[in-house]
Design a protein around this motif. Structure first.
Motif, PDB file in Angstrom:
ATOM      1  N   MET A  38       0.875  -1.175   0.000  1.00 43.28           N
ATOM      2  CA  MET A  38       0.000   0.000   0.000  1.00 43.28           C
ATOM      3  C   MET A  38       0.910   1.221   0.000  1.00 43.28           C
ATOM      4  N   LEU A  39       0.793   2.069  -1.023  1.00 45.83           N
ATOM      5  CA  LEU A  39       1.632   3.262  -1.119  1.00 45.83           C
ATOM      6  C   LEU A  39       0.817   4.502  -0.809  1.00 45.83           C
ATOM      7  N   LEU A  40       1.352   5.341   0.063  1.00 51.90           N
ATOM      8  CA  LEU A  40       0.766   6.635   0.356  1.00 51.90           C
ATOM      9  C   LEU A  40       1.647   7.673  -0.327  1.00 51.90           C
ATOM     10  N   VAL A  41       1.202   8.152  -1.473  1.00 52.63           N
ATOM     11  CA  VAL A  41       2.013   9.077  -2.279  1.00 52.63           C
ATOM     12  C   VAL A  41       1.674  10.503  -1.833  1.00 52.63           C
ATOM     13  N   GLY A  42       2.463  10.977  -0.881  1.00 49.31           N
ATOM     14  CA  GLY A  42       2.195  12.260  -0.258  1.00 49.31           C
ATOM     15  C   GLY A  42       1.634  12.064   1.140  1.00 49.31           C
ATOM     16  N   ARG A  43       1.811  13.072   1.977  1.00 46.22           N
ATOM     17  CA  ARG A  43       1.362  12.999   3.367  1.00 46.22           C
ATOM     18  C   ARG A  43       0.817  14.353   3.812  1.00 46.22           C
ATOM     19  N   ALA A  44       0.078  14.324   4.910  1.00 42.67           N
ATOM     20  CA  ALA A  44      -0.374  15.565   5.556  1.00 42.67           C
ATOM     21  C   ALA A  44       0.680  15.980   6.582  1.00 42.67           C
ATOM     22  N   HIS A  45       0.954  17.272   6.659  1.00 43.85           N
ATOM     23  CA  HIS A  45       1.966  17.790   7.571  1.00 43.85           C
ATOM     24  C   HIS A  45       1.334  18.650   8.666  1.00 43.85           C
ATOM     25  N   PHE A  46       1.991  18.678   9.796  1.00 39.35           N
ATOM     26  CA  PHE A  46       1.560  19.517  10.919  1.00 39.35           C
ATOM     27  C   PHE A  46       1.548  20.988  10.513  1.00 39.35           C
ATOM     28  N   TYR A  47       2.554  21.403   9.716  1.00 34.04           N
ATOM     29  CA  TYR A  47       2.650  22.819   9.350  1.00 34.04           C
ATOM     30  C   TYR A  47       1.537  23.282   8.414  1.00 34.04           C
ATOM     31  N   GLU A  48       0.832  22.341   7.795  1.00 36.75           N
ATOM     32  CA  GLU A  48      -0.293  22.714   6.934  1.00 36.75           C
ATOM     33  C   GLU A  48      -1.516  23.150   7.741  1.00 36.75           C
ATOM     34  N   GLY A  49      -1.442  22.985   9.054  1.00 35.13           N
ATOM     35  CA  GLY A  49      -2.554  23.353   9.908  1.00 35.13           C
ATOM     36  C   GLY A  49      -3.337  22.169  10.429  1.00 35.13           C
ATOM     37  N   HIS A  50      -2.928  20.945  10.046  1.00 36.06           N
ATOM     38  CA  HIS A  50      -3.599  19.745  10.521  1.00 36.06           C
ATOM     39  C   HIS A  50      -3.233  19.474  11.977  1.00 36.06           C
ATOM     40  N   GLU A  51      -4.187  18.979  12.735  1.00 31.62           N
ATOM     41  CA  GLU A  51      -3.880  18.489  14.073  1.00 31.62           C
ATOM     42  C   GLU A  51      -3.052  17.205  13.946  1.00 31.62           C
ATOM     43  N   MET A  52      -2.294  16.879  15.005  1.00 36.10           N
ATOM     44  CA  MET A  52      -1.460  15.680  14.973  1.00 36.10           C
ATOM     45  C   MET A  52      -2.297  14.421  14.719  1.00 36.10           C
ATOM     46  N   GLU A  53      -3.516  14.394  15.233  1.00 33.56           N
ATOM     47  CA  GLU A  53      -4.364  13.226  15.031  1.00 33.56           C
ATOM     48  C   GLU A  53      -4.637  12.993  13.547  1.00 33.56           C
ATOM     49  N   LEU A  54      -4.762  14.091  12.786  1.00 36.21           N
ATOM     50  CA  LEU A  54      -5.009  13.961  11.352  1.00 36.21           C
ATOM     51  C   LEU A  54      -3.719  13.661  10.595  1.00 36.21           C
TER      52      LEU A  54
END
Length: 319
Positions: free
Chosen positions: A90-106
Motif C-alpha cells: 500500500m503506497l501513500l504518495v504524499g502525506r499531511a503535515h503539521f505545518y499545513e494546519g492539521h492536528e497531529m491526530e489527522l
C-alpha cells in the motif's frame, strides 16, 4: 435540550476508512502487509510496483482522509504488488503535515488506517536537510533514532486519551527503528552495488521540527549539538503512531540540501564593507535551502532509492 452526540473517535473513523478501502480495492490487493509513505519528490517509488494489477485513488475520494497541499505530494493511495514474490503493498504518495494546519491526530490518521488494513511493516521516506557535515546532497540516510522537537514541547501525536484499540498508554520508542530491517537494507545496498557509486548510505538521527520555515543557522547548530544528523518536517509523528500500533518501522531520509551551520556574518566585518546590496544578498544566501532544490535532488536520487526499497521488499517477500 439534549447534548449533541460526541463526534466519532479516531478508532471509529479509521475503521470506517479501512472498511471503505476493503470494499473498494480489488480482492487480490486488499490485504497488504507493507505500507510505503512517499515523501517530497519521492512519489516515483510508485514505479517500483508491477504494472498490473493496480488500484489507485486520490485522497479526496477516501472518507476521513487528510488532504495534502504541498508541491511534490501527489495525494493518492496506490495498492499493488512488488518484487518477484508479488508482495502486496500500500503506497501513500504524499502525506499531511503539521505545518499545513492539521492536528497531529489527522497527520497520523493514515498510519492508523494502515494498522486496521493489516499492515505489519511501514517504510517511511522523506527529504531532509543534512546537518552532519560528512553528508552530501543525494546521500541516503537510514534512520536509527529521532528527536521529536514538537513532541517535547507538547505537540505529541499520542497526546490526549489513549486509544487502547491501537496500543498502550506509554509505548517505548528505544526500539522504534527495526534493527533486522536495517540489516536487510545494508545487505540490499551491497547486493545492488550502490556503494560503488558516488551516493553513500549512512545511518543517522532525524530531528523533527514543525516548519514550514527552514531552520536558521543557530537552530541548525543547536540540532547538530543535540545529536541530529538530518532535519525535516515530517515522519516522526507517523513513526510514533506506527510503533504505538505495533507496526515495524524502516525509515529513510534523502539529503536534498546541506544545512548552513556557520554563524551569520556580522555587519561590521571588514570583508563585506565595500560590497553592493546585491553582493551582500548573494553572500548571505550561500547554502540557503528552497523547496524547488529539494524536489530536484529527490528526482536525481529517486532511482537509487527506488531500487533499494524494491530490493528490501523483494527480500522480505522471499523470506
Amino acid at each position: 435540550m439534549a447534548a449533541a452526540p460526541a463526534p466519532p473517535g479516531v478508532y471509529q473513523r479509521a475503521s470506517e476508512t479501512a472498511d471503505y478501502l476493503r470494499s473498494t480495492v480489488p480482492a487480490e490487493l486488499r490485504s497488504p502487509k507493507v505500507a510505503i509513505v512517499c515523501g517530497s519528490g519521492l512519489g516515483g517509488l510508485a514505479d517500483t510496483i508491477h504494472a498490473e494489477p493496480v488500484f489507485s485513488t486520490p485522497y479526496s475520494n477516501v472518507p476521513n482522509f487528510p488532504q495534502s497541499t504541498v508541491v511534490g505530494h501527489a495525494g493518492k493511495l496506490i495498492f499493488g504488488l512488488i518484487g518477484p514474490a508479488k508482495l502486496p503493498v500500500m503506497l501513500l504518495v504524499g502525506r499531511a503535515h503539521f505545518y499545513e494546519g492539521h492536528e497531529m491526530e489527522l497527520v497520523t490518521f493514515a498510519t492508523r488506517v494502515c494498522k486496521l488494513m493489516g499492515i505489519e511493516t511501514m517504510i517511511v521516506t522523506n527529504a531532509a536537510g543534512g546537518l552532519n557535515p560528512d553528508y552530501e546532497v543525494g546521500d541516503i540516510v537510514l534512520l536509527n533514532d529521532h528527536l521529536n522537537m514538537p513532541g517535547l514541547m507538547g505537540f505529541h501525536p499520542l497526546r490526549g486519551p489513549n486509544v487502547d484499540e491501537f496500543g498502550v498508554r506509554f509505548p517505548p520508542l528505544s526500539d522504534a527503528y527495526d534493527l533486522e530491517l536495517r540489516q536487510r537494507v545494508h545487505k540490499a545496498w551491497q547486493k545492488l552495488g550502490l556503494g560503488q557509486a558516488k551516493r553513500r548510505l549512512h545511518e543517522g538521527v532525524y530531528a523533527f521540527v514543525s516548519g514550514p520555515s527552514y531552520e536558521t543557522r543557530a537552530e541548525c547548530r543547536m540540532l547538530r549539538t543535540f545529536g541530529a544528523d538530518v532535519v525535516g518536517m515530517s515522519t516522526v509523528p507517523e513513526i510514533v503512531v506506527a510503533r504505538h500500533s505495533g507496526i515495524r518501522v524502516l525509515a529513510f531520509s534523502l539529503v536534498t540540501n546541506k544545512a548552513v551551520l556557520e554563524a551569520s556574518t556580522r555587519g561590521d566585518e571588514a570583508a563585506i564593507q565595500n560590497m553592493s546590496k546585491q553582493e551582500l544578498d548573494e553572500y548571505l544566501s550561500k547554502g540557503k535551502a528552497n523547496h524547488e532544490e529539494v524536489l530536484e535532488a529527490g528526482r536525481e536520487a529517486a532511482k537509487d532509492m527506488q531500487a533499494l526499497v524494491k530490493q528490501v521488499l523483494s527480500d522480505l517477500g522471499a523470506a
